[in-house]
Design a protein around this motif. Sequence first.
Motif, PDB file in Angstrom:
ATOM      1  N   HIS A  96       0.825  -1.232  -0.142  1.00  0.00           N
ATOM      2  CA  HIS A  96      -0.064  -0.030  -0.049  1.00  0.00           C
ATOM      3  C   HIS A  96       0.822   1.151  -0.113  1.00  0.00           C
ATOM      4  O   HIS A  96       1.675   1.449   0.903  1.00  0.00           O
ATOM      5  N   LEU A  97       0.634   2.091  -0.908  1.00  0.00           N
ATOM      6  CA  LEU A  97       1.544   3.238  -1.244  1.00  0.00           C
ATOM      7  C   LEU A  97       1.015   4.325  -0.318  1.00  0.00           C
ATOM      8  O   LEU A  97      -0.033   4.468  -0.106  1.00  0.00           O
ATOM      9  N   LEU A  98       2.168   5.036   0.171  1.00  0.00           N
ATOM     10  CA  LEU A  98       1.806   6.328   0.874  1.00  0.00           C
ATOM     11  C   LEU A  98       0.688   7.267   0.323  1.00  0.00           C
ATOM     12  O   LEU A  98      -0.247   7.749   0.841  1.00  0.00           O
ATOM     13  N   ALA A  99       0.910   7.591  -1.023  1.00  0.00           N
ATOM     14  CA  ALA A  99      -0.088   8.482  -1.600  1.00  0.00           C
ATOM     15  C   ALA A  99      -1.310   7.830  -1.455  1.00  0.00           C
ATOM     16  O   ALA A  99      -2.418   8.522  -1.125  1.00  0.00           O
ATOM     17  N   ASP A 100      -1.644   6.715  -1.671  1.00  0.00           N
ATOM     18  CA  ASP A 100      -3.086   5.887  -1.479  1.00  0.00           C
ATOM     19  C   ASP A 100      -3.707   6.072  -0.184  1.00  0.00           C
ATOM     20  O   ASP A 100      -4.852   6.367   0.187  1.00  0.00           O
ATOM     21  N   VAL A 101      -2.812   5.665   0.987  1.00  0.00           N
ATOM     22  CA  VAL A 101      -3.080   5.880   2.153  1.00  0.00           C
ATOM     23  C   VAL A 101      -3.258   7.417   2.667  1.00  0.00           C
ATOM     24  O   VAL A 101      -4.377   7.507   3.369  1.00  0.00           O
ATOM     25  N   ALA A 102      -2.542   8.214   2.302  1.00  0.00           N
ATOM     26  CA  ALA A 102      -2.728   9.845   2.592  1.00  0.00           C
ATOM     27  C   ALA A 102      -3.870   9.970   1.897  1.00  0.00           C
ATOM     28  O   ALA A 102      -4.914  10.856   2.828  1.00  0.00           O
ATOM     29  N   ARG A 103      -4.510   9.733   0.872  1.00  0.00           N
ATOM     30  CA  ARG A 103      -5.781  10.114   0.147  1.00  0.00           C
ATOM     31  C   ARG A 103      -6.851   9.538   1.114  1.00  0.00           C
ATOM     32  O   ARG A 103      -7.685  10.240   1.317  1.00  0.00           O
ATOM     33  N   ASP A 104      -6.843   8.373   1.424  1.00  0.00           N
ATOM     34  CA  ASP A 104      -7.856   7.798   2.003  1.00  0.00           C
ATOM     35  C   ASP A 104      -8.063   8.413   3.532  1.00  0.00           C
ATOM     36  O   ASP A 104      -8.941   8.669   3.791  1.00  0.00           O
ATOM     37  N   ALA A 105      -6.967   8.796   4.150  1.00  0.00           N
ATOM     38  CA  ALA A 105      -6.988   9.542   5.506  1.00  0.00           C
ATOM     39  C   ALA A 105      -7.601  10.958   5.179  1.00  0.00           C
ATOM     40  O   ALA A 105      -8.295  11.240   6.137  1.00  0.00           O
ATOM     41  N   TYR A 106      -7.338  11.544   4.302  1.00  0.00           N
ATOM     42  CA  TYR A 106      -7.866  12.937   3.947  1.00  0.00           C
ATOM     43  C   TYR A 106      -9.286  12.786   3.871  1.00  0.00           C
ATOM     44  O   TYR A 106     -10.048  13.632   4.233  1.00  0.00           O
ATOM     45  N   GLU A 107      -9.781  11.691   2.936  1.00  0.00           N
ATOM     46  CA  GLU A 107     -11.037  11.593   2.627  1.00  0.00           C
ATOM     47  C   GLU A 107     -11.965  11.223   4.016  1.00  0.00           C
ATOM     48  O   GLU A 107     -13.228  11.657   4.341  1.00  0.00           O
ATOM     49  N   ALA A 108     -11.359  10.420   4.790  1.00  0.00           N
ATOM     50  CA  ALA A 108     -11.918  10.167   5.955  1.00  0.00           C
ATOM     51  C   ALA A 108     -11.958  11.290   7.018  1.00  0.00           C
ATOM     52  O   ALA A 108     -13.193  11.444   7.768  1.00  0.00           O
ATOM     53  N   ARG A 109     -11.224  12.191   6.986  1.00  0.00           N
ATOM     54  CA  ARG A 109     -11.393  13.476   7.686  1.00  0.00           C
ATOM     55  C   ARG A 109     -12.051  14.673   7.170  1.00  0.00           C
ATOM     56  O   ARG A 109     -12.502  15.514   7.671  1.00  0.00           O
ATOM     57  N   LEU A 134       7.830  10.656  -1.637  1.00  0.00           N
ATOM     58  CA  LEU A 134       7.625   9.549  -0.835  1.00  0.00           C
ATOM     59  C   LEU A 134       6.202   8.944  -1.476  1.00  0.00           C
ATOM     60  O   LEU A 134       5.737   7.913  -0.912  1.00  0.00           O
ATOM     61  N   GLY A 135       5.317   9.585  -2.183  1.00  0.00           N
ATOM     62  CA  GLY A 135       4.191   8.901  -2.437  1.00  0.00           C
ATOM     63  C   GLY A 135       3.930   7.666  -3.110  1.00  0.00           C
ATOM     64  O   GLY A 135       3.231   6.878  -2.670  1.00  0.00           O
ATOM     65  N   LYS A 136       5.139   7.189  -3.674  1.00  0.00           N
ATOM     66  CA  LYS A 136       5.080   5.770  -4.485  1.00  0.00           C
ATOM     67  C   LYS A 136       5.653   4.770  -3.556  1.00  0.00           C
ATOM     68  O   LYS A 136       6.055   3.566  -3.970  1.00  0.00           O
ATOM     69  N   THR A 137       6.252   5.377  -2.390  1.00  0.00           N
ATOM     70  CA  THR A 137       6.752   4.331  -1.337  1.00  0.00           C
ATOM     71  C   THR A 137       5.670   3.540  -0.675  1.00  0.00           C
ATOM     72  O   THR A 137       4.893   4.049   0.137  1.00  0.00           O
ATOM     73  N   PRO A 138       5.983   2.243  -0.362  1.00  0.00           N
ATOM     74  CA  PRO A 138       5.051   1.483   0.296  1.00  0.00           C
ATOM     75  C   PRO A 138       4.967   1.997   1.794  1.00  0.00           C
ATOM     76  O   PRO A 138       6.208   2.311   2.209  1.00  0.00           O
ATOM     77  N   VAL A 139       3.756   2.257   2.442  1.00  0.00           N
ATOM     78  CA  VAL A 139       3.727   3.113   3.733  1.00  0.00           C
ATOM     79  C   VAL A 139       4.395   2.222   4.706  1.00  0.00           C
ATOM     80  O   VAL A 139       4.971   2.870   5.858  1.00  0.00           O
ATOM     81  N   ALA A 140       4.661   1.032   4.614  1.00  0.00           N
ATOM     82  CA  ALA A 140       5.243   0.213   5.670  1.00  0.00           C
ATOM     83  C   ALA A 140       6.925   0.504   5.663  1.00  0.00           C
ATOM     84  O   ALA A 140       7.572   0.106   6.924  1.00  0.00           O
ATOM     85  N   GLU A 141       7.290   1.153   4.783  1.00  0.00           N
ATOM     86  CA  GLU A 141       8.704   1.399   4.496  1.00  0.00           C
ATOM     87  C   GLU A 141       9.339   2.793   4.749  1.00  0.00           C
ATOM     88  O   GLU A 141      10.165   3.169   4.725  1.00  0.00           O
TER      89      GLU A 141
END
Length: 407
Positions: A96-109, A134-141
Amino acid sequence: MAREKLNAVKVRQSPAGKYGDGGGLWLVKRDKDTGSWMLRMSVHGRLRHMGLGSIAEVSLAEARAAAQKWRAVLREGRDPIQERERQRRDAARNLHLLADVARDAYEARQAGLKGDGKAGRWFSPLEIHVLPKLGKTPVAEIDQIAIRDVLRVIWKAKSATAEKALQRLGIVMKHAAALGYPVDLQAVDKAKALLGAQGHEVQNIPSLPWRDVPAFYASVGDGSVTHLALRLLILTGLRSAPIRFMRADHIEGDVLTVPAELMKAQRGKAMPFRVPLTPEMLAVIEEAKRHARDGFLFPSVKKGVISDATMARLMERREMEARPHGFRSSLRVWLAERGCPRDIAEMILAHSVMGKVEASYQRSDLLDIRRSWLDRWARFVVTGKDEASVEAPAGAEVIPMQAVAHG
């Protein structure tokens, strides 16, 4: 178990059928050219068949290595098929890439942000300064070194923005953890420690000296949406959002009630705010109604409302250093120089000046007193002439906040 081992020629040339390689590894040919590998085993007393891939993608040597790997898992008492599924889930989670998780977090808030976050202020520090690298980096990394390296270039040069980016990133990491992704929740704090002190001074938004406000006010009188919005912003001392998202149904008589979601949070909680409307404000609002669309008094040309930058660009085009938000400072200085009590002046600007105990005693929002001061400000802005100090309305009692008993 088959006695004869397979070889590359048999794998390639054997006709349709099943061919054993020993140890439970089987070659299943559908025809001469196609086939797949299968590992047959007994798992907790049950016969299980585990696919290991097609012969077009997996060689005999690779199939034997895979069979050996999963037989070792079986010897440890684990189900190889379940273990492989678990590993696949972990691998997918780690991708899961940071960009995707960031967008999901934004939409949740988003629903809790001003105007549903449409202005983009919450997401922009990440979008501009973090995600490009960092957007294309897996969030776990994502670790403290990566965060430090990406924010180091703006940590001192754009300290306020860097702080916001770091704070937003912390929220994203917590969101990732809530989704079950293996992230380091301490990475942001450790990155901040590595970045060190910023050593910056807060830069105030440039404002227009209050003596110059009447001339500017007169210059924005063409009746356009932008000019009317600027006029009302100057007269009320409100921030941009309550003006831009103002609706006709926010107004009742000569009082504007700004919804909580359009107010800046005080002590973590935004509250509705009543604004006394002076005759000049009401005149501006009445003129703005002819532009109204979808209930908004200050719509944009295409859809929605005017952006926060629209009014600023007008001032930029005039080569002015001051910005719209600075008119709050112009008003505040004018109030101070005219002898307005500090607590009243702060309340006019919707600043919180009371502690919890004081607030429990002070139940009034001093609307009439604030109306007197704003009416005087409006007359000054329109005419350029100042008047004597404002007197409190008949029957009103101004109680300095610091004088309120604590208990």
